[in-house]
Design a protein around this motif. Structure first.
Motif, short mmCIF file in Angstrom:
data_model
loop_
_atom_site.label_atom_id
_atom_site.label_comp_id
_atom_site.label_asym_id
_atom_site.label_seq_id
_atom_site.Cartn_x
_atom_site.Cartn_y
_atom_site.Cartn_z
N VAL A 117 0.85 -1.19 0.00
CA VAL A 117 0.00 0.00 0.00
C VAL A 117 0.89 1.24 0.00
N MET A 118 0.45 2.28 -0.72
CA MET A 118 1.20 3.54 -0.79
C MET A 118 1.00 4.36 0.49
N ALA A 119 1.92 5.27 0.73
CA ALA A 119 1.77 6.21 1.84
C ALA A 119 0.50 7.02 1.63
N ASN A 120 -0.22 7.25 2.71
CA ASN A 120 -1.42 8.07 2.65
C ASN A 120 -1.78 8.55 4.05
N ALA A 121 -2.90 9.16 4.21
CA ALA A 121 -3.29 9.79 5.48
C ALA A 121 -4.01 8.83 6.42
N ARG A 122 -3.71 7.52 6.31
CA ARG A 122 -4.38 6.55 7.18
C ARG A 122 -3.98 6.74 8.64
N ARG A 123 -4.84 6.29 9.51
CA ARG A 123 -4.58 6.31 10.95
C ARG A 123 -3.86 5.04 11.39
N GLY A 124 -4.15 3.95 10.73
CA GLY A 124 -3.55 2.67 11.04
C GLY A 124 -3.90 1.66 9.98
N ILE A 125 -3.25 0.49 10.06
CA ILE A 125 -3.49 -0.56 9.07
C ILE A 125 -3.34 -1.91 9.76
N VAL A 126 -4.14 -2.87 9.32
CA VAL A 126 -4.03 -4.26 9.77
C VAL A 126 -3.69 -5.10 8.55
N LEU A 127 -2.64 -5.93 8.66
CA LEU A 127 -2.23 -6.83 7.59
C LEU A 127 -2.54 -8.25 8.03
N GLY A 138 -4.50 -16.47 8.78
CA GLY A 138 -5.17 -15.60 9.74
C GLY A 138 -4.26 -14.80 10.64
N THR A 139 -2.94 -15.03 10.56
CA THR A 139 -2.01 -14.23 11.35
C THR A 139 -2.14 -12.77 10.95
N ALA A 140 -2.22 -11.89 11.93
CA ALA A 140 -2.43 -10.46 11.64
C ALA A 140 -1.49 -9.61 12.46
N VAL A 141 -1.19 -8.43 11.92
CA VAL A 141 -0.41 -7.43 12.64
C VAL A 141 -1.04 -6.06 12.37
N GLY A 142 -1.15 -5.25 13.41
CA GLY A 142 -1.65 -3.90 13.27
C GLY A 142 -0.52 -2.90 13.39
N LEU A 143 -0.51 -1.89 12.55
CA LEU A 143 0.54 -0.87 12.55
C LEU A 143 -0.08 0.51 12.54
N SER A 144 0.49 1.40 13.32
CA SER A 144 0.08 2.81 13.32
C SER A 144 1.09 3.56 12.47
N THR A 145 0.88 3.56 11.17
CA THR A 145 1.80 4.22 10.25
C THR A 145 1.04 4.71 9.03
N ASN A 146 1.53 5.79 8.44
CA ASN A 146 0.98 6.26 7.17
C ASN A 146 2.01 6.12 6.05
N SER A 147 3.09 5.37 6.31
CA SER A 147 4.16 5.14 5.34
C SER A 147 3.75 4.14 4.28
N VAL A 164 -0.74 -14.52 -0.66
CA VAL A 164 -1.77 -13.49 -0.64
C VAL A 164 -1.93 -12.98 0.80
N ILE A 165 -1.97 -11.67 0.93
CA ILE A 165 -2.32 -11.05 2.21
C ILE A 165 -3.44 -10.05 1.94
N SER A 166 -4.17 -9.72 2.98
CA SER A 166 -5.16 -8.66 2.86
C SER A 166 -4.79 -7.56 3.85
N TYR A 167 -5.39 -6.40 3.64
CA TYR A 167 -5.17 -5.30 4.59
C TYR A 167 -6.44 -4.50 4.74
N ALA A 168 -6.54 -3.86 5.88
CA ALA A 168 -7.62 -2.91 6.15
C ALA A 168 -6.99 -1.65 6.67
N GLU A 169 -7.22 -0.54 5.99
CA GLU A 169 -6.71 0.77 6.40
C GLU A 169 -7.82 1.51 7.13
N LEU A 170 -7.46 2.21 8.19
CA LEU A 170 -8.42 3.01 8.95
C LEU A 170 -8.07 4.49 8.78
N PHE A 171 -9.10 5.30 8.54
CA PHE A 171 -8.93 6.73 8.33
C PHE A 171 -9.80 7.50 9.32
#
Length: 86
Positions: free
Chosen positions: A18-28, A57-66, A78-85
């Motif tokens: 995922v590209m850098a953006n104004a997200r609050r956090g992300i879960v991979l 199902g292993t997941a990690v949450g990160l507080s980054t907008n990088s 394959v991985i999925s992600y959810a970005e929070l804004f």
């Protein structure tokens, strides 16, 4: 708060998740049995990346907008992600 999700196939060369953006956090979330290594530049390797274990199902949450990158040692995963804004 709003959210956005997607899936990405990670390769044995650095793959942008995922590209850098104004997200609050992300879960991979890992979808399978291959370890994925996470980093914040295209220089990520299996020796320098943050391990996202190869367990479905292993997941990690990160507080980054990088920008976030991933790599596997061989094959693909394959991985999925959810970005929070805000």
């Amino acid at each position: 708060v709003s959210a956005r999700s997607n899936q990405v196939t990670i390769n044995a060369t650095a793959t942008q998740i995922v590209m850098a953006n104004a997200r609050r956090g992300i879960v991979l979330i890992n979808h399978g049995a291959v370890d994925v290594f996470i980093g914040f530049s295209s220089d990520v390797t299996i020796l320098t990346g943050l391990l996202l274990s190869g367990t479905k199902g292993t997941a990690v949450g990160l507080s980054t907008n990088s920008t976030i990158w991933g790599i596997v040692s061989a094959g693909t995963q394959v991985i999925s992600y959810a970005e929070l804004f805000d």
